[in-house]
Write an enzyme that holds these catalytic residues in place. Sequence first.
Site, PDB file in Angstrom:
ATOM      1  N   TRP A 323     -55.744  40.341 -35.354  1.00 59.93           N
ATOM      2  CA  TRP A 323     -56.179  41.039 -34.651  1.00 59.93           C
ATOM      3  C   TRP A 323     -55.697  42.176 -36.408  1.00 59.93           C
ATOM      4  O   TRP A 323     -55.237  43.551 -36.201  1.00 59.93           O
ATOM      5  CB  TRP A 323     -54.840  41.714 -33.815  1.00 59.93           C
ATOM      6  N   CYS A 359     -59.583  38.113 -27.814  1.00 59.13           N
ATOM      7  CA  CYS A 359     -59.810  37.714 -25.998  1.00 59.13           C
ATOM      8  C   CYS A 359     -60.753  37.104 -25.730  1.00 59.13           C
ATOM      9  O   CYS A 359     -61.219  35.945 -24.846  1.00 59.13           O
ATOM     10  CB  CYS A 359     -58.708  38.682 -25.708  1.00 59.13           C
ATOM     11  N   HIS A 418     -57.743  43.264 -21.290  1.00 56.17           N
ATOM     12  CA  HIS A 418     -58.702  42.037 -21.724  1.00 56.17           C
ATOM     13  C   HIS A 418     -59.209  40.590 -20.902  1.00 56.17           C
ATOM     14  O   HIS A 418     -58.814  40.834 -19.731  1.00 56.17           O
ATOM     15  CB  HIS A 418     -56.924  41.416 -22.038  1.00 56.17           C
ATOM     16  N   ASP A 441     -55.660  31.290 -19.359  1.00 55.48           N
ATOM     17  CA  ASP A 441     -56.001  32.460 -20.645  1.00 55.48           C
ATOM     18  C   ASP A 441     -55.969  31.496 -21.233  1.00 55.48           C
ATOM     19  O   ASP A 441     -54.824  30.921 -21.613  1.00 55.48           O
ATOM     20  CB  ASP A 441     -55.221  33.753 -20.215  1.00 55.48           C
ATOM     21  N   ASN A 481     -50.496  43.774 -11.643  1.00 54.01           N
ATOM     22  CA  ASN A 481     -50.530  44.340 -10.486  1.00 54.01           C
ATOM     23  C   ASN A 481     -48.849  45.128 -10.680  1.00 54.01           C
ATOM     24  O   ASN A 481     -47.845  45.876 -10.085  1.00 54.01           O
ATOM     25  CB  ASN A 481     -50.241  43.883  -9.634  1.00 54.01           C
ATOM     26  N   ASP A 483     -45.804  47.761 -11.563  1.00 59.31           N
ATOM     27  CA  ASP A 483     -45.432  49.076 -11.896  1.00 59.31           C
ATOM     28  C   ASP A 483     -44.670  49.203 -13.911  1.00 59.31           C
ATOM     29  O   ASP A 483     -44.638  48.152 -14.203  1.00 59.31           O
ATOM     30  CB  ASP A 483     -44.537  49.722 -11.109  1.00 59.31           C
ATOM     31  N   GLU A 530     -54.417  49.799  -4.109  1.00 56.55           N
ATOM     32  CA  GLU A 530     -53.986  50.447  -4.673  1.00 56.55           C
ATOM     33  C   GLU A 530     -53.024  51.445  -3.398  1.00 56.55           C
ATOM     34  O   GLU A 530     -53.350  51.729  -2.398  1.00 56.55           O
ATOM     35  CB  GLU A 530     -53.698  51.834  -5.375  1.00 56.55           C
ATOM     36  N   GLU A 535     -50.372  45.710  -0.454  1.00 58.87           N
ATOM     37  CA  GLU A 535     -49.662  46.083  -2.260  1.00 58.87           C
ATOM     38  C   GLU A 535     -48.661  46.617  -2.591  1.00 58.87           C
ATOM     39  O   GLU A 535     -47.793  46.064  -3.225  1.00 58.87           O
ATOM     40  CB  GLU A 535     -50.762  47.254  -2.910  1.00 58.87           C
ATOM     41  N   TYR A 604     -57.215  47.129 -29.249  1.00 62.84           N
ATOM     42  CA  TYR A 604     -57.098  46.935 -28.242  1.00 62.84           C
ATOM     43  C   TYR A 604     -56.223  46.295 -27.197  1.00 62.84           C
ATOM     44  O   TYR A 604     -55.886  46.233 -25.688  1.00 62.84           O
ATOM     45  CB  TYR A 604     -58.477  46.306 -27.979  1.00 62.84           C
TER      46      TYR A 604
END
Length: 772
Positions: A323, A359, A418, A441, A481, A483, A530, A535, A604
Amino acid sequence: MMLSSSSVGRFPSVSARNGDDNAPKQASGKEHAGGGGCWRWLQKMCPCCCRKQSGSLDMTDTTKPGPVEEVPMLDKPSAEASKLEELTLTVRSVDLLKSKTGVNRREHHTDCYHDDELIVRRGQPFQIALELSRPFKHSTDKLHLELKTGKLPQVSKGTHVIIPLVDELENVCWQSQITEQSGNRVQLLVSSPPNALIGRYQLTVTTGCAKGEATSTHDPASDIYMLFNPWCEGDTVFMDNEDERMEYVLNDTGRIYYGTEKQIGVRTWNFGQFSEGILQACLFILEKSKVQPFGFGDSVNVVRVVSAMINSLDDRGVLEGNWSGDYEEGTSPTAWSGSVDILKKYYAEGGTPVKYGQCWVFSGVTTTVLRCLGIACRSVTNFQSAHDTDVSLTTDVYFDENMEPLDRLNTDSVWNFHVWNDCWMARPDLPPGMGGWQAVDSTPQETSQGTFCCGPASVNAIRTGQVYLKHDTPFVFAEVNSDKIYWQRNLDSTFSQIYIEKKAVGHCISTKAVGSDERMDITDLYKYPEDTEEERIAVETASRYGSRPETYSSPAAEDVQIEVVMEGEGPRMGADAQLKIVLRNQSRHPRRATLHSQVAVMYYTGVLKGTIKREKLPVELMPSEVKTIEWVLPYDQYQDQLVDQAALMLTLSGRVSETQQVLATQHNFRLRTPDLTITPVGEAVVGKEMAAKISFTNPLPRTLKSVLFRVEGLGLQNVREIAVGDVGSHCSVTLTEHFVPTLPGPRKLVASLDCRQLTQVHGVADILVKEK
């Protein structure tokens, strides 16, 4: 016929002479102990049926050499040979019926592989044929197959398989059945269990009769390749939708998304899982992992191994991540258009990591490997993707007493986008309902059980916040998800939570649609909408298993809202970047605040390269007022600062004087780049030369140096690099590429541009190739 002295004892009427008639003769008792002349002749004709007993004597003559008498050949040996041929049973040849157009390859959906081996899927019968030395007698003869895989095959571990001959197949275990017999030729139907080990098996055949057993010699040309089977209900990777199987297992091209949620870019990727040599390369990757082959029957285990092996950390896997922006020692990640060259290079060089990947490259290669092995897989892009470094399941942003960011503490980041993978499988190791799509991943971010890998994590578990379920569910949950929590340092050096941004991450989760090139939004698979009760319950459920379970004990005030708005497709490369800051006063009282804004160049991945502009914006809001502030970043302030993805982050923070409410938000955006235009020229017919025109216009008010084009297309042509040289400011360039299609059907010609001043420039053309 001339006989040497070593022929003594082969025929009773033949004797040897060593120059005189008094040459010693072999005693009849000794001859009997060694089996006699006929017995040793039988040993030569069929050693497998006449194995030497322990303690038997070597019948080689040790007398001195001398002239040998010529004697006539007797008829008796040929009669003996004919009789023995009738008694013994051996395998003369094995026919795997491995033609690409044959029943095995077609019924197992492996006729797409360009390799010439027998490639079958587990849990589904396949056919082979044997040519024997004589007709098989069901009443007295025996026959079984043996398959071996790995370096130390063992029956107890399933790496040495003995396949018995039965009258009727059960289709749930290793068995074989004779379905046809014609003379010396028999045809077998072979079944395998739906949990059989995948990999390359060495085949031998053992035959037996009253006179003994014989085992065929292993021939590498008769090796059998076993894959996972999404068409078999008993296989953990079974997928019951045929359209989805066609897309996620058999489609060898796809689309990968990048950019930002407001500016979603797309590039075509050649997975090429059926290309010649790719299956061998994929099995080589499993072998390089040093995981024992007896674990390759478990789809969860195989996916986890692939996740670890696609990146080079820990185990010298396929791709080395980079990167830095400096790719002089390899290929720039943005220059790749497919997986085939990467995997072939890794295999040809004996496992030397290929330079370089980011990625989307890691994801593209993972899709190739899993589809090649028979696991349904797709590349998935998450926009505003959080990287949680401390397992808090929140994305934390720290400020000092003056609301200045504390860079040394801000280790969490939010990537513009990503790319990872979804793969499809049952999860018998998890509670019911957790099967289906699993997130995996291969990009190295954090270690999992000491290894740089991630997943498979149940997407259903992620959606419901059940982060205690393996593998690596907390990390993926935070990506989609978590916060964003803003913290301010107090005078005593402790930190207080000052604001929670609940919609900061996990937007527009995207993958290619089934059967078309459209983008499919799958955000609802990963999270509830949301602000819904479901949620919030998922978020709070997950947080209880994080390192800060008390995070949600004190809610924040929200009577002033702040938002960054971008018009249309957003700023373009080479022009001033313009955004709008919108503030809403939802109270019936005036509000005043000072906004601190700073814009930074960003990789990114969310890592900041450096800030290029700062300013303070005083704001006064009347009761219930909505105010819009124009924000501009001039071209000359970013032109020499950008990195690969031309990404920028605008950070806004402030405090409402009357209520002490904190205003904080971050907005990522990119400067859009132009596409390459590809126009096919001429009729597309297999074996007939055609052409394509590739056009590009430089959007920058500066010269692009050392521009390089890469062009490729599965079934059209292999990767070719074309050096274009320098392209002047706002100048256009057009080149014509000639090629000869080799495969019929719908094909895609893909091109990308690579130079230091401009990246993520690419294009694709759909070409329908006709049969010759």
